[in-house]
Write a protein that holds these residues in place. Structure first.
Motif, PDB file in Angstrom:
ATOM      1  N   PRO A  42       0.785  -1.242   0.000  1.00 15.01           N
ATOM      2  CA  PRO A  42       0.000   0.000   0.000  1.00 15.01           C
ATOM      3  C   PRO A  42       0.810   1.283   0.000  1.00 15.01           C
ATOM      4  N   PHE A  43       2.143   1.201   0.021  1.00 18.49           N
ATOM      5  CA  PHE A  43       2.919   2.434   0.147  1.00 18.49           C
ATOM      6  C   PHE A  43       2.769   3.335  -1.070  1.00 18.49           C
ATOM      7  N   ASP A 120       4.225   2.304 -10.594  1.00 15.69           N
ATOM      8  CA  ASP A 120       5.592   2.176 -11.108  1.00 15.69           C
ATOM      9  C   ASP A 120       6.339   3.494 -11.050  1.00 15.69           C
ATOM     10  N   ASN A 121       5.644   4.607 -11.221  1.00 22.83           N
ATOM     11  CA  ASN A 121       6.312   5.905 -11.166  1.00 22.83           C
ATOM     12  C   ASN A 121       6.889   6.170  -9.781  1.00 22.83           C
ATOM     13  N   PHE A 122       6.178   5.784  -8.732  1.00 21.20           N
ATOM     14  CA  PHE A 122       6.714   5.911  -7.380  1.00 21.20           C
ATOM     15  C   PHE A 122       7.874   4.941  -7.165  1.00 21.20           C
ATOM     16  N   ALA A 123       7.721   3.711  -7.648  1.00 22.50           N
ATOM     17  CA  ALA A 123       8.764   2.707  -7.452  1.00 22.50           C
ATOM     18  C   ALA A 123      10.069   3.124  -8.117  1.00 22.50           C
ATOM     19  N   ALA A 154      10.862   1.320  -2.580  1.00 24.61           N
ATOM     20  CA  ALA A 154      10.539   1.071  -3.984  1.00 24.61           C
ATOM     21  C   ALA A 154       9.712  -0.196  -4.128  1.00 24.61           C
ATOM     22  N   VAL A 155      10.134  -1.259  -3.437  1.00 22.26           N
ATOM     23  CA  VAL A 155       9.399  -2.536  -3.505  1.00 22.26           C
ATOM     24  C   VAL A 155       8.020  -2.398  -2.870  1.00 22.26           C
ATOM     25  N   PHE A 198       7.904  -4.422   7.535  1.00 16.89           N
ATOM     26  CA  PHE A 198       6.659  -3.822   8.019  1.00 16.89           C
ATOM     27  C   PHE A 198       5.445  -4.393   7.289  1.00 16.89           C
ATOM     28  N   TYR A 199       5.618  -4.729   6.026  1.00 21.66           N
ATOM     29  CA  TYR A 199       4.484  -5.228   5.236  1.00 21.66           C
ATOM     30  C   TYR A 199       4.044  -6.615   5.680  1.00 21.66           C
TER      31      TYR A 199
END
Length: 475
Positions: A42-43, A120-123, A154-155, A198-199
């Motif tokens: 969810p990040f 993908d843009n955030f990653a 990123a992941v 954390f995930y």
């Protein structure tokens, strides 16, 4: 260029609406607007939630997907900055690093895909930050810890970027000092593992790590993502989804894709460029594997490394020319001019179309209909929409989740189906978009709704039109 016509082109993808609705849910204290089933970490949409509130507050009358696209502009800007930083740390001189940024920013693929609301843009932003930290010339331990943290983020933004982990480890090997390398790797591993944990820890505390009856699970969804999804076929077989996708990418920008891929093969011999070249080759091998699932936005992850490799190889080639600095500078300018002459006309045509086309008037009209048309008590009316218009309906006053229903959840989510004891008869309206029409044969309730729907408004024509259907025989 990114901002001009951002709401007019390209045609909205249902994923954009999904991520934007999930960002809306984060701002309202949940991880998703329906049951969160670990489809992605969810990040990514948590970051979108932090960015999208301002456009939605300043420009509330715009369709929500346009507000969300405006939130992607700072992400594109920061990514361009990081391309420059990584280029410099790979050994590119300032003009070559700036050239890599131009190759990246002006590519028609980037102009279109950076506008869209894709995880993908955030990653890619966080992955480039990880490479920048790993290549830090100061080689401080905290830089390498930060590289691990950044790559974990990123992941957690888009899990498919994890295939770059071996490349990042090679980069860290090159960027660390031999005498302190073991500490660098320990710091990187600590940052990556502790942040990434954390995930699964969240899933464990929720009792949703392992598959079981009556609940979603992280590992169950991961099994589906790896082996349960229908593959895209081989890129080398005509007629497959993968082949069509590669053909579309190449039609939009054959120059950066082919030139960057060829440069990556040659750049393996250049130690400084090896991280970028390896990134291109690893991502290409994943995309070319037969039978795997290949999403439209996957190319976003490859573009910065293609640009860095191509610009870096031009620099490496000119640096080996005999003669003095003036001759090498002249050769570099000539190479840049040749690239501009070859790719420029095609890029200009593609980029001009992206900023002047208007394909999305039907979505603006449908959004306006949802906001302005009297339909009775909107808290009681039930309407089915695609992912793009779901949040527009919520903003218009329809009840989230079970009042306005994302079409994908009609037959997929027990929390929704329990509220439809009479099936299609419990629905009042359907906003028929291309996405809905493409799914009606796969969803029985949606198929029944189309069979009993009567158009009361139509926007546009042909396959891209949007119809507002009133359900006859319903409540």
């Amino acid at each position: 260029m990114r901002a001009r016509g951002i709401g007019n082109y390209p045609f909205p993808n249902d994923d954009e609406g999904t991520y934007l609705a999930q960002a809306w849910a984060v701002r309202h204290g949940a991880l998703a607007h329906y049951t969160y089933w670990y489809d992605h970490p969810p990040f990514g949409w948590t970051q979108l939630a932090a960015l999208s509130w301002l456009p939605s507050w300043l420009l509330p009358d715009l369709p929500t997907f346009v507000q969300g696209r405006m939130a992607m502009l700072p992400v594109a800007g920061m990514t361009c900055v990081l391309v420059y930083v990584v280029g410099r740390r790979l050994g590119l001189v300032r003009p070559a690093a700036a050239g890599a940024v131009l190759l990246y920013a002006l590519s028609p693929l980037a102009v279109v895909l950076h506008r869209q609301i894709y995880l993908d843009n955030f990653a890619v932003l966080w992955a480039l930050a990880a490479f920048a930290f790993a290549l830090s010339p100061r080689r401080h331990l905290w830089h390498h810890v930060s590289a691990g943290v950044a790559f974990a983020l990123a992941v957690l933004s888009k899990e498919t970027i994890a295939v770059l982990l071996p490349v990042l480890l090679v980069t860290l090997w090159q960027g660390s000092h031999p005498s302190t390398r073991k500490f660098s790797f320990a710091g990187f591993g600590s940052g990556f593992v502790l942040t990434g944990l954390f995930y699964p820890l969240y899933a464990l505390l929720k009792g949703e790590l392992w598959p079981g009856p009556g609940h979603v699970s992280l590992l169950g969804t991961l099994k589906f993502q790896l082996g349960g999804r229908e593959g895209s076929g081989s890129p080398f077989t005509a007629g497959t989804d993968a082949h069509r996708l590669f053909a579309d990418w190449l039609a939009r920008d054959p120059y950066l894709l082919v030139g960057g891929a060829a440069a990556a093969v040659l750049a393996l011999a250049v130690r400084g460029l090896r991280p970028a070249a390896l990134a291109v080759l690893v991502l290409a091998l994943v995309a070319l594997r037969p039978g795997g699932y290949l999403p439209q936005m996957y190319i976003v992850q490859v573009l910065p490394f293609l640009a860095l490799t191509l610009a870096g190889l031009v620099q490496a080639g000119t640096a080996r020319l005999p003669g003095g600095p003036r001759l090498r500078l002249t050769a570099g300018v000539a190479a840049a001019a040749a690239v501009a002459a070859i790719a420029g006309p095609h890029w200009y045509q593609q980029d001009r179309s992206a900023v002047t086309a208007d394909d999305n008037g039907v979505y603006r009209d449908a959004s306006r209909w949802l906001r302005e048309t009297p339909v009775g008590d909107r808290d009681q009316v039930r309407v089915v929409t695609d992912g793009v218009l779901w949040l527009d309906a919520v903003d218009a006053g329809y009840r989230p989740g079970t009042g306005v229903i994302w079409h994908y959840k009609l037959d997929q989510d027990p929390a929704v189906t329990r509220t439809l004891p009479h099936g299609w008869k419990d629905i009042d309206y359907v906003v028929s978009t291309p996405a809905l029409r493409g799914e009606r044969e796969n969803l029985p309730t949606l198929r029944d709704l189309f069979a009993h729907g009567r158009p009361v408004a139509t926007f546009g024509e042909g396959g891209g039109r949007i119809d507002i259907l009133r359900i006859d025989g319903g409540r």
